[in-house]
Design an enzyme around this catalytic site. Structure first.
Site, PDB file in Angstrom:
ATOM      1  CG  ASP A  22      -0.395  -5.311  -1.782  1.00 55.30           C
ATOM      2  OD1 ASP A  22       0.480  -4.439  -1.898  1.00 55.30           O
ATOM      3  OD2 ASP A  22      -0.180  -6.405  -1.205  1.00 55.30           O
ATOM      4  CE  LYS A 120       2.927  -5.444   0.188  1.00 46.12           C
ATOM      5  NZ  LYS A 120       2.470  -6.815  -0.140  1.00 46.12           N
ATOM      6  CB  CYS A 165      -0.884  -6.875   2.377  1.00 43.79           C
ATOM      7  SG  CYS A 165       0.022  -8.254   1.614  1.00 43.79           S
TER       8      CYS A 165
HETATM    9  C1  VGL Z   1      -1.536 -10.491  -0.104  1.00 47.90           C
HETATM   10  C2  VGL Z   1      -1.515 -12.767   0.065  1.00 47.90           C
HETATM   11  C3  VGL Z   1      -0.415 -12.848  -0.768  1.00 47.90           C
HETATM   12  C4  VGL Z   1      -2.189  -9.197   0.262  1.00 47.90           C
HETATM   13  C5  VGL Z   1      -0.429 -10.548  -0.929  1.00 47.90           C
HETATM   14  O1  VGL Z   1      -1.996  -8.197  -0.461  1.00 47.90           O
HETATM   15  O2  VGL Z   1      -2.907  -9.169   1.288  1.00 47.90           O
HETATM   16  N1  VGL Z   1      -2.067 -11.602   0.394  1.00 47.90           N
HETATM   17  N2  VGL Z   1       0.109 -11.719  -1.249  1.00 47.90           N
END
Ligand code: VGL
Ligand code: ZN
Length: 219
Positions: A22, A120, A165
């Site tokens: 991410d 995702k 994540c």
């Molecule tokens: C994430 C919160 C919501 C992350 C993704 O990438 O850690 N955290 N969506």
């Protein structure tokens, strides 16, 4: 940042993979769910990539109005917790909406070498922190099958955020039988109410190696 001192690990090009979690604009300064210094991981990860043949990226990829957004829960604010059919869910500011600039990878991230991009969180009613399973802890993303079919046994993980994540992915990877090394200098955390320390403890308990500095490639 606490981390066990560790000798450099030689990387095995045929059985190791780098999982970059991410590294998207919304998790970087100025983004919808900005992680402090999130963009600092970009040059570190770019330097890691050439050491691996198997570079895999994840991309948080939510439809507008996603169930993890506080904006979808009238009367609730970001960072509160609500009960969803699959259990407790932290509510977030809107982030990583499909097709928006916030969902793009950071422009400085070298995505050329990536062999797989796993998206995702694309189902409205369920969040997905982990690269392996959605937040019901049951719906698979397909990553386990990819790794097994390719004979990959160990994952080096980095990216955003350490305590969500990355940690969920690391714990699921252990549960699926993979070795896991989390590269802390290539991660940054959200750190909500002690979530970073809790995630580090949980990962170490599960046999995840946490190392501060990047490993050197095998000679
Ligand atoms: C994430 C919160 C919501 C992350 C993704 O990438 O850690 N955290 N969506
Ligand atoms: Zn998300």
């Amino acid at each position: 940042m606490p981390a066990a001192a560790h000798p450099p690990l030689p990387i095995q090009r045929t059985t190791d993979a780098l999982l970059v979690v991410d590294v998207q604009n919304d998790f970087c300064p100025g983004g919808g769910l900005a992680v402090a210094n999130g963009d600092a991981v970009v040059p570190v990860i770019n330097r890691l990539m050439p050491q691996f043949d198997e570079v895999l990226l994840t991309q948080d990829w939510h439809p507008a109005g996603h169930g993890s957004f506080a904006s979808a829960h009238p009367g609730h604010a970001p960072f509160e917790t609500v009960q969803m059919p699959y259990g407790a869910q932290t509510l977030w500011p809107d982030h990583c909406v499909q097709g928006t600039p916030g969902a793009d990878f950071h422009a400085g991230l070298n995505t050329t070498a990536a062999r797989l991009v796993i998206r995702k969180g694309f189902r409205t009613g369920i969040d997905s922190y982990s690269a392996f399973f959605e937040n019901d802890r049951r719906t698979p993303t397909g990553l386990t099958g990819y790794l097994r079919e390719r004979g990959l046994k160990r994952l080096f993980m980095c990216g955003l955020a350490t305590d969500y994540c990355v940690a969920y992915s690391a714990l699921d990877a252990r549960a699926q039988g993979f070795e896991v090394v989390v590269l802390l200098e290539a991660c940054r955390a959200i750190d909500l109410g002690g979530s970073l320390d809790a995630a580090l403890a949980q990962m170490r308990q599960a046999g995840v190696q946490t190392v501060t500095t990047a490993p050197a490639c095998a000679a």
